[in-house]
Write a protein that holds these residues in place. Sequence first.
Motif, PDB file in Angstrom:
ATOM      1  N   UNK A 439      -0.489  18.248   5.669  1.00  0.00           N
ATOM      2  CA  UNK A 439      -1.485  17.179   5.699  1.00  0.00           C
ATOM      3  C   UNK A 439      -1.209  16.160   4.597  1.00  0.00           C
ATOM      4  N   UNK A 440      -0.967  16.651   3.392  1.00  0.00           N
ATOM      5  CA  UNK A 440      -0.761  15.757   2.263  1.00  0.00           C
ATOM      6  C   UNK A 440       0.476  14.881   2.474  1.00  0.00           C
ATOM      7  N   UNK A 441       1.556  15.472   2.941  1.00  0.00           N
ATOM      8  CA  UNK A 441       2.777  14.708   3.175  1.00  0.00           C
ATOM      9  C   UNK A 441       2.589  13.671   4.278  1.00  0.00           C
ATOM     10  N   UNK A 442       1.851  14.057   5.315  1.00  0.00           N
ATOM     11  CA  UNK A 442       1.622  13.134   6.423  1.00  0.00           C
ATOM     12  C   UNK A 442       0.750  11.954   5.997  1.00  0.00           C
ATOM     13  N   UNK A 443      -0.349  12.239   5.309  1.00  0.00           N
ATOM     14  CA  UNK A 443      -1.281  11.186   4.933  1.00  0.00           C
ATOM     15  C   UNK A 443      -0.727  10.291   3.832  1.00  0.00           C
ATOM     16  N   UNK A 444       0.138  10.860   2.979  1.00  0.00           N
ATOM     17  CA  UNK A 444       0.714  10.057   1.897  1.00  0.00           C
ATOM     18  C   UNK A 444       1.796   9.097   2.397  1.00  0.00           C
ATOM     19  N   UNK A 445       2.227   9.299   3.635  1.00  0.00           N
ATOM     20  CA  UNK A 445       3.264   8.442   4.222  1.00  0.00           C
ATOM     21  C   UNK A 445       2.596   7.342   5.052  1.00  0.00           C
ATOM     22  N   UNK A 446       2.618   6.086   4.589  1.00  0.00           N
ATOM     23  CA  UNK A 446       1.952   5.008   5.335  1.00  0.00           C
ATOM     24  C   UNK A 446       2.494   4.825   6.747  1.00  0.00           C
ATOM     25  N   UNK A 447       3.732   5.299   7.010  1.00  0.00           N
ATOM     26  CA  UNK A 447       4.332   5.128   8.333  1.00  0.00           C
ATOM     27  C   UNK A 447       3.896   6.190   9.334  1.00  0.00           C
ATOM     28  N   UNK A 448       3.133   7.173   8.898  1.00  0.00           N
ATOM     29  CA  UNK A 448       2.688   8.222   9.822  1.00  0.00           C
ATOM     30  C   UNK A 448       1.781   7.628  10.890  1.00  0.00           C
ATOM     31  N   UNK A 449       2.056   7.890  12.171  1.00  0.00           N
ATOM     32  CA  UNK A 449       1.214   7.315  13.234  1.00  0.00           C
ATOM     33  C   UNK A 449      -0.194   7.907  13.201  1.00  0.00           C
ATOM     34  N   UNK A 450      -1.170   7.180  13.707  1.00  0.00           N
ATOM     35  CA  UNK A 450      -2.562   7.638  13.651  1.00  0.00           C
ATOM     36  C   UNK A 450      -2.777   9.023  14.253  1.00  0.00           C
TER      37      UNK A 450
END
Length: 468
Positions: A439-450
């Motif tokens: 979760x942390x890695x995904x949310x910290x990456x601005x390029x992660x799709x919604x």
Amino acid sequence: MSAWRNISLWMDQIDDPLQARPTLEQDLDVDVAIIGAGYTGLWTAYYLKRLAPGLNIAIIEAQTAGFGASGRNGGWLMGNILGEDRLLADLLPPQRRASYDLLHSIPDEVEVVLEREGIACDYRKGGALYCAARYPEQETSLRQYLDKLYSQGLTEHDYRWLDREQLAQQVRVAKPYGGIYAPHVATLNPAKLVRGLARTVERLGVRIYENSAVTHWRSGGLRTAKAQVRARWVVPAVEGYATTLPPLGRYQLPVQSLMVATEPLPAAIWDAIGLSHGQAFSESSRQVTYGQRTADNRLVFGARGGYQFAGKLRHDFDLTTSEVELRRYLFCELFPQLKDVRITHAWGGNLGMSRRFKPHMLCDQANGIALAGGYGGEGVGASNLAGRTLADLILQRDSELVTQPWVITQGGLQALKAWEPEPCRWLGYNAIIRSFVHEDQTLANPASPPWRRTLSTRVAGFMEGFMQ
């Protein structure tokens, strides 16, 4: 003995020569035998002696006062306990309000003792800042948590929302989305507190024996390698070290938290960061990060460490390069200007986690056993509450302390919920932590799709539900 000074930054900063107190060499008969010279044991002894000065009390310590979590933690003195919102949810509103007031008053109670007993431990009550500081979903989760607290009858006097500008008046982080301010938190040097408490209870007549590991305990007494102690009351105050005293390890497992401290930072850096009033701060992710500005202007920063298979204690706290650099990465996410600062201290400790993920304060009058634990990393303040509560339970005082929902007076140890056998808990712990990391890695990456951001949050939230 000099190795004790290397336990943490905090122990390195004390003036105490760290000479060992006497080892227990002869049998004893006492009213109260306390196992462990950490916060819980020392606070219990302190309040017992204040209420009943004639009690004969001995504390038996395997190493030295403050060797465990009491000398290694993050230095947050919180007016909270783990899981308080769940513990108090079913109370009637007036009772719930009174319980919250009791919790919120913990730092003030400690301050009274510090002044009365002349304990200098860099106490500063600057409150705590729970920051949404790395990705926007943190603002949503913090606002939801604040709404939950308000639904339980708390107000802006207890917790209040800080917008970006208000947050910047206290701490300036790289990506401010806002945060919650809690006034009922202080910071301190935890080693100075625990060593000061040890000297205080000795002045009150409590005997402390060090380098005296307890090998066996039961109702009515305990044994070390060289002596036995007979006692009307036995208080195993061992928190993260419960696994060393069967059967306590069934109910309370050790998990580790790891910390780093920078060199003292110049005034210009602190002018850019803030934290000028002793505030504690936390970056609001499920990874559990926390920090403070020390009295000598260092940044101390910690994050969740781990769990070892079968609940084994971690003894080697010489942190690896990757453990140190992960914490550097996390604090640099908040304060990029610190990317090149020198880290002078790195350490960790074992803390206790109960199966219900909330603390307990237990008294078995019939068998003369009283204990507290399961603080889950919030033990600096919770242990003071526990010491007061155990003293009242042992002395059978009818007080507000003994009627709280975290107090257990029926069923003895069996009233505590036991942990599942291995490998269930190891697999469960790692699955939960991996969901938090993802979760942390995904949310910290601005390029992660919604869709990925939503999915990672739902999975982590579902996994977190198993901890409640």
